[in-house]
Design a protein around this motif. Sequence first.
Motif, PDB file in Angstrom:
ATOM      1  N   PRO A  32       0.813  -1.214   0.000  1.00 38.81           N
ATOM      2  CA  PRO A  32       0.000   0.000   0.000  1.00 38.81           C
ATOM      3  C   PRO A  32       0.849   1.267   0.000  1.00 38.81           C
ATOM      4  O   PRO A  32       0.422   2.320  -0.444  1.00 38.81           O
ATOM      5  N   VAL A  33       2.101   1.171   0.458  1.00 42.04           N
ATOM      6  CA  VAL A  33       3.000   2.324   0.470  1.00 42.04           C
ATOM      7  C   VAL A  33       3.308   2.764  -0.961  1.00 42.04           C
ATOM      8  O   VAL A  33       3.538   3.936  -1.224  1.00 42.04           O
ATOM      9  N   ARG A  34       3.312   1.825  -1.897  1.00 42.64           N
ATOM     10  CA  ARG A  34       3.651   2.147  -3.283  1.00 42.64           C
ATOM     11  C   ARG A  34       2.437   2.541  -4.124  1.00 42.64           C
ATOM     12  O   ARG A  34       2.558   2.818  -5.308  1.00 42.64           O
ATOM     13  N   ALA A  35       1.240   2.521  -3.528  1.00 42.68           N
ATOM     14  CA  ALA A  35       0.028   2.845  -4.275  1.00 42.68           C
ATOM     15  C   ALA A  35       0.067   4.304  -4.723  1.00 42.68           C
ATOM     16  O   ALA A  35       0.506   5.173  -3.991  1.00 42.68           O
ATOM     17  N   PHE A  36      -0.406   4.554  -5.928  1.00 42.01           N
ATOM     18  CA  PHE A  36      -0.382   5.897  -6.487  1.00 42.01           C
ATOM     19  C   PHE A  36      -1.755   6.544  -6.503  1.00 42.01           C
ATOM     20  O   PHE A  36      -1.904   7.678  -6.927  1.00 42.01           O
ATOM     21  N   LYS A  37      -2.764   5.845  -6.047  1.00 40.82           N
ATOM     22  CA  LYS A  37      -4.130   6.351  -6.130  1.00 40.82           C
ATOM     23  C   LYS A  37      -4.265   7.713  -5.453  1.00 40.82           C
ATOM     24  O   LYS A  37      -4.905   8.618  -5.981  1.00 40.82           O
ATOM     25  N   GLY A  38      -3.654   7.889  -4.286  1.00 39.83           N
ATOM     26  CA  GLY A  38      -3.769   9.140  -3.542  1.00 39.83           C
ATOM     27  C   GLY A  38      -3.007  10.300  -4.148  1.00 39.83           C
ATOM     28  O   GLY A  38      -3.340  11.458  -3.917  1.00 39.83           O
ATOM     29  N   VAL A  39      -1.969  10.018  -4.927  1.00 39.47           N
ATOM     30  CA  VAL A  39      -1.149  11.099  -5.485  1.00 39.47           C
ATOM     31  C   VAL A  39      -1.304  11.234  -6.990  1.00 39.47           C
ATOM     32  O   VAL A  39      -0.830  12.197  -7.576  1.00 39.47           O
ATOM     33  N   GLY A  40      -1.938  10.272  -7.608  1.00 38.25           N
ATOM     34  CA  GLY A  40      -2.122  10.303  -9.057  1.00 38.25           C
ATOM     35  C   GLY A  40      -0.903   9.795  -9.801  1.00 38.25           C
ATOM     36  O   GLY A  40       0.181   9.661  -9.239  1.00 38.25           O
ATOM     37  N   GLY A  41      -1.096   9.484 -11.052  1.00 40.70           N
ATOM     38  CA  GLY A  41       0.010   9.020 -11.871  1.00 40.70           C
ATOM     39  C   GLY A  41       0.122   7.516 -11.915  1.00 40.70           C
ATOM     40  O   GLY A  41      -0.773   6.794 -11.478  1.00 40.70           O
ATOM     41  N   THR A  42       1.215   7.066 -12.447  1.00 41.94           N
ATOM     42  CA  THR A  42       1.484   5.643 -12.631  1.00 41.94           C
ATOM     43  C   THR A  42       2.765   5.288 -11.894  1.00 41.94           C
ATOM     44  O   THR A  42       3.754   6.018 -12.009  1.00 41.94           O
ATOM     45  N   PRO A  43       2.781   4.178 -11.154  1.00 39.21           N
ATOM     46  CA  PRO A  43       4.031   3.773 -10.486  1.00 39.21           C
ATOM     47  C   PRO A  43       5.142   3.548 -11.520  1.00 39.21           C
ATOM     48  O   PRO A  43       4.895   3.111 -12.631  1.00 39.21           O
ATOM     49  N   ILE A  44       6.341   3.847 -11.114  1.00 38.07           N
ATOM     50  CA  ILE A  44       7.505   3.634 -11.971  1.00 38.07           C
ATOM     51  C   ILE A  44       8.051   2.244 -11.664  1.00 38.07           C
ATOM     52  O   ILE A  44       8.243   1.889 -10.506  1.00 38.07           O
ATOM     53  N   PHE A  45       8.292   1.470 -12.669  1.00 40.50           N
ATOM     54  CA  PHE A  45       8.907   0.154 -12.506  1.00 40.50           C
ATOM     55  C   PHE A  45      10.402   0.307 -12.756  1.00 40.50           C
ATOM     56  O   PHE A  45      10.822   0.962 -13.704  1.00 40.50           O
ATOM     57  N   PHE A  46      11.215  -0.316 -11.898  1.00 34.91           N
ATOM     58  CA  PHE A  46      12.665  -0.172 -11.982  1.00 34.91           C
ATOM     59  C   PHE A  46      13.315  -1.483 -12.394  1.00 34.91           C
ATOM     60  O   PHE A  46      12.844  -2.564 -12.052  1.00 34.91           O
ATOM     61  N   ARG A  47      14.430  -1.363 -13.111  1.00 34.56           N
ATOM     62  CA  ARG A  47      15.154  -2.560 -13.556  1.00 34.56           C
ATOM     63  C   ARG A  47      16.490  -2.743 -12.854  1.00 34.56           C
ATOM     64  O   ARG A  47      17.022  -3.835 -12.787  1.00 34.56           O
ATOM     65  N   SER A  48      17.078  -1.636 -12.340  1.00 35.02           N
ATOM     66  CA  SER A  48      18.387  -1.755 -11.696  1.00 35.02           C
ATOM     67  C   SER A  48      18.623  -0.560 -10.790  1.00 35.02           C
ATOM     68  O   SER A  48      17.908   0.445 -10.859  1.00 35.02           O
ATOM     69  N   ALA A  49      19.639  -0.707  -9.942  1.00 33.30           N
ATOM     70  CA  ALA A  49      20.003   0.384  -9.038  1.00 33.30           C
ATOM     71  C   ALA A  49      21.475   0.253  -8.674  1.00 33.30           C
ATOM     72  O   ALA A  49      22.023  -0.850  -8.640  1.00 33.30           O
ATOM     73  N   GLN A  50      22.099   1.399  -8.398  1.00 31.00           N
ATOM     74  CA  GLN A  50      23.495   1.429  -7.975  1.00 31.00           C
ATOM     75  C   GLN A  50      23.682   2.679  -7.133  1.00 31.00           C
ATOM     76  O   GLN A  50      23.300   3.768  -7.553  1.00 31.00           O
ATOM     77  N   GLY A  51      24.266   2.497  -5.945  1.00 29.62           N
ATOM     78  CA  GLY A  51      24.491   3.640  -5.062  1.00 29.62           C
ATOM     79  C   GLY A  51      23.192   4.323  -4.697  1.00 29.62           C
ATOM     80  O   GLY A  51      22.289   3.710  -4.169  1.00 29.62           O
ATOM     81  N   GLY A  52      23.061   5.590  -5.029  1.00 27.85           N
ATOM     82  CA  GLY A  52      21.875   6.354  -4.690  1.00 27.85           C
ATOM     83  C   GLY A  52      20.923   6.567  -5.852  1.00 27.85           C
ATOM     84  O   GLY A  52      20.023   7.401  -5.770  1.00 27.85           O
ATOM     85  N   THR A  53      21.113   5.834  -6.951  1.00 30.62           N
ATOM     86  CA  THR A  53      20.240   6.018  -8.107  1.00 30.62           C
ATOM     87  C   THR A  53      19.577   4.707  -8.519  1.00 30.62           C
ATOM     88  O   THR A  53      20.103   3.618  -8.266  1.00 30.62           O
ATOM     89  N   MET A  54      18.429   4.865  -9.148  1.00 27.07           N
ATOM     90  CA  MET A  54      17.683   3.726  -9.678  1.00 27.07           C
ATOM     91  C   MET A  54      17.369   4.014 -11.144  1.00 27.07           C
ATOM     92  O   MET A  54      17.121   5.168 -11.514  1.00 27.07           O
ATOM     93  N   THR A  55      17.370   2.970 -11.973  1.00 28.40           N
ATOM     94  CA  THR A  55      17.064   3.120 -13.393  1.00 28.40           C
ATOM     95  C   THR A  55      15.751   2.419 -13.687  1.00 28.40           C
ATOM     96  O   THR A  55      15.570   1.251 -13.348  1.00 28.40           O
ATOM     97  N   SER A  56      14.838   3.163 -14.315  1.00 30.33           N
ATOM     98  CA  SER A  56      13.525   2.601 -14.623  1.00 30.33           C
ATOM     99  C   SER A  56      13.626   1.643 -15.804  1.00 30.33           C
ATOM    100  O   SER A  56      14.614   1.638 -16.545  1.00 30.33           O
ATOM    101  N   VAL A  57      12.563   0.854 -15.982  1.00 30.52           N
ATOM    102  CA  VAL A  57      12.511  -0.049 -17.130  1.00 30.52           C
ATOM    103  C   VAL A  57      12.485   0.736 -18.436  1.00 30.52           C
ATOM    104  O   VAL A  57      12.767   0.191 -19.499  1.00 30.52           O
ATOM    105  N   ASP A  58      12.176   2.029 -18.334  1.00 32.99           N
ATOM    106  CA  ASP A  58      12.167   2.904 -19.508  1.00 32.99           C
ATOM    107  C   ASP A  58      13.515   3.581 -19.739  1.00 32.99           C
ATOM    108  O   ASP A  58      13.655   4.410 -20.627  1.00 32.99           O
TER     109      ASP A  58
END
Length: 146
Positions: A32-58
């Motif tokens: 429920p923490v990742r739900a976007f209904k209250g803030v609008g939009g679409t959740p971002i799906f991620f494929r990888s991460a390193q250090g302090g950054t994450m890279t989306s599937v896009d």
Amino acid sequence: MTPQQSTLASDNLSREYFERALRVSPGGVHSPVRAFKGVGGTPIFFRSAQGGTMTSVDGLEYIDFCQSFGPLMLGHRDPEIAAAVEEAIATAWSFGACEPYSLELAEWITSRLPWVEMLRFVSSGTEAVMSAFACGPRRDWTQPDS
């Protein structure tokens, strides 16, 4: 084009994954923490991460301000942490039984934090709640004069 428009224009794969997720997960998310209904939009799906950054599937890069809500305080895939994990899993992944490693960690914690008299490591929220019920609340905690 603003950064928001740029993101919205190039998040097609995240949108596709979200549409699929809506068919198999409530709200299309696993928490429920990742739900976007209250803030609008679409959740971002991620494929990888390193250090302090994450890279989306896009292929878009984001600064990760959450760091998995605490467990990743050293960032994603820190090389020293990765080496320690690789060394540990060469022995076993999880015992589900008594072993010296958690004992040593418990001794280390209790020797440095005087208010932690005892502790228990658990594998799930269910075990944590069961342990909490097993050790309290006791009447001498809630009614000290009784």
